[in-house]
Design an enzyme around this catalytic site. Structure first.
Site, PDB file in Angstrom:
ATOM      1  N   HIS A 305       0.852  -1.187   0.000  1.00 41.09           N
ATOM      2  CA  HIS A 305       0.000   0.000   0.000  1.00 41.09           C
ATOM      3  C   HIS A 305       0.886   1.234   0.000  1.00 41.09           C
ATOM      4  O   HIS A 305       1.975   1.229   0.566  1.00 41.09           O
ATOM      5  CB  HIS A 305      -0.912   0.000   1.235  1.00 41.09           C
ATOM      6  CG  HIS A 305      -2.032   0.993   1.157  1.00 41.09           C
ATOM      7  ND1 HIS A 305      -1.876   2.317   1.510  1.00 41.09           N
ATOM      8  CD2 HIS A 305      -3.327   0.855   0.773  1.00 41.09           C
ATOM      9  CE1 HIS A 305      -3.032   2.947   1.338  1.00 41.09           C
ATOM     10  NE2 HIS A 305      -3.917   2.092   0.897  1.00 41.09           N
ATOM     11  N   ASP A 363      -8.118  -4.190  -0.536  1.00 41.24           N
ATOM     12  CA  ASP A 363      -8.615  -4.512  -1.871  1.00 41.24           C
ATOM     13  C   ASP A 363      -8.454  -5.989  -2.207  1.00 41.24           C
ATOM     14  O   ASP A 363      -9.154  -6.506  -3.074  1.00 41.24           O
ATOM     15  CB  ASP A 363      -7.887  -3.672  -2.928  1.00 41.24           C
ATOM     16  CG  ASP A 363      -8.083  -2.184  -2.709  1.00 41.24           C
ATOM     17  OD1 ASP A 363      -9.244  -1.765  -2.614  1.00 41.24           O
ATOM     18  OD2 ASP A 363      -7.087  -1.459  -2.624  1.00 41.24           O
TER      19      ASP A 363
END
Length: 429
Positions: A305, A363
């Protein structure tokens, strides 16, 4: 105690810069006075620049922390619901029982779209992407509520905030229905927020849809996890647009457009495509080897991320939710979920992933959950926008109400030509 200061020395000139201390996180060097000395900072992407003060969301990427108004995201996802979380983001405190009822009633009072907006949908191609429709419809609301342009009026601001939170699920669901050529389903104000959205998405006039509490709760949890995430690209876009006192519907439309970019809101869709490409657990080793080979061009989606250098705190919650949904639907043998679990195990044990801190992010699992809920990949970013609207509104409201507010005006490092003299066309070689 004397406030700390930083000293910047350029050539033979020194400038003292105040150091500001936040409630959490690193200190910030206040560079606002640099311009008076003929200097500006250069920070492409604003990776090291605080563009505002905010008391809404805190992220510590190294420690893997995400707080909404001081509350850990894990506690809110487990014990709260989306509308209560939206109230927290807007007003700074969790509501009491009466405040909660009034807030929910205030939201549900505005769920319907103006009837004339039906004609706007009919102007799109049937295969128009839901996000294209959402950007247009949300922006068009400014024409139906012209009083919302008075952003200096706190009462009008609050009404606009309620309208946006209430109507965006209807906008999103109708964008999907129009895409499929199915009749629009009107909101049912007796349903919960997530339950109502699923109903508008999946029901037809001849076939009602009653989502199970497990599925509605799973979607509500997705909304909570995506409600806000500090000063990301779309939130910064909302603030940038709003800094000119633009109409709030225009500001949220701008944020929605930014979120549509594949580098921002499309990651969970990319995860599903990757899992489909892998196809079977037996092929995971092959694709992991390709991911480690820089020359292959292959990238494992859903790992790592931009902010989190530790485990994304939302990922574990989403993993649990994924189990609950697949159990409820009897899909626990789902091949994509099996591949996802194996990939997660490798990422947490393989030295390559550990060294590079490539942990699964939110996600990685949310796409699988949305797919299990019967939501097509074309709607994934629309779901993201629906959830993030709560945070965008909170950030916009905080900015507009700040007495120290200024219109955004970034500077640049000019690299073009220096002054030249104009030459008439007849004399140009």
């Amino acid at each position: 105690m004397t406030p700390p200061k930083a000293v910047l020395t350029v050539a033979d000139k020194s400038i003292e810069l105040p150091v500001l201390e936040g409630a959490l996180g690193p200190n910030v060097v206040d560079t606002r006075t640099l311009g008076a000395g003929g200097l500006f900072t250069y920070d492409p992407g604003f990776l090291s620049t605080a563009s505002c003060t905010s008391s809404i969301t805190f992220i510590d990427g190294d420690a893997g922390l995400l707080y909404y108004r001081g509350y850990p995201i894990e506690q809110l996802a487990e014990r709260s619901d989306f509308l209560e979380t939206a109230y927290l983001l807007w007003y700074g405190e969790l509501p009491n029982s009466d405040q909660r009822k009034q807030f929910e009633a205030g939201v549900m009072r505005h769920t319907m779209l103006h009837d004339q907006m039906l004609s706007l949908y009919k102007g799109f191609r049937r295969d128009a992407h839901p996000m294209a429709v959402m950007v247009s419809i949300i922006g068009a609301m400014a024409a139906f509520y012209p009083e919302s342009s008075d952003v200096g009026d706190a009462h009008e601001r609050e009404i606009s905030m309620f309208r946006l939170l209430a109507k965006v699920p209807t906008v999103a669901a109708w964008s999907y229905k129009y895409n499929r050529g199915e009749p629009f389903i009107y909101p049912q104000n007796g349903m919960g927020y997530a339950e109502n959205f699923l109903h508008m998405l999946h029901a037809t006039p001849c076939e009602p849809y009653e989502p199970s509490p497990v599925l509605a709760r799973a979607l509500d949890r997705i909304f909570i996890l995506h409600a806000d995430h500090e000063q990301n690209a779309s939130t910064s876009t909302v603030r940038m647009a709003g800094s000119s006192y633009a109409n709030p519907f225009a500001c949220i439309a701008a944020g929605t457009a930014c979120l549509w970019g594949p580098l921002h809101g499309g990651a969970n869709e990319a995860v599903l495509k990757m899992l489909a490409q892998i196809g079977d657990v037996s092929r995971i080793g092959e694709f992991v080897a390709k991911a480690k080979d820089k020359s292959s061009g292959f990238k494992l989606m859903g790992f790592g991320h931009r902010v989190y250098k530790n485990m994304d705190p939302r990922a574990a919650i989403m993993r649990q939710t994924c189990h609950e949904v697949l159990d409820e639907l009897g899909l626990h043998d789902d091949p994509m979920f099996k591949i996802a679990l194996k990939l997660e195990q490798i990422a947490l044990e393989d030295e390559y992933f550990i060294q590079k801190r490539l942990y699964p992010n939110v996600d990685f699992y949310s796409g699988i959950v949305l797919r299990a809920l019967g939501i097509p990949t074309s709607m994934f970013t629309a779901i993201f926008a629906l959830a993030r609207t709560a945070g965008w509104i909170a950030q916009w409201g905080e900015m507009v109400a700040n007495p120290a507010h200024k219109i955004a005006r970034p500077r640049q490092l000019y690299t073009g030509l220096q002054r030249r003299e104009f030459v008439p066309v007849a004399l140009r070689e």
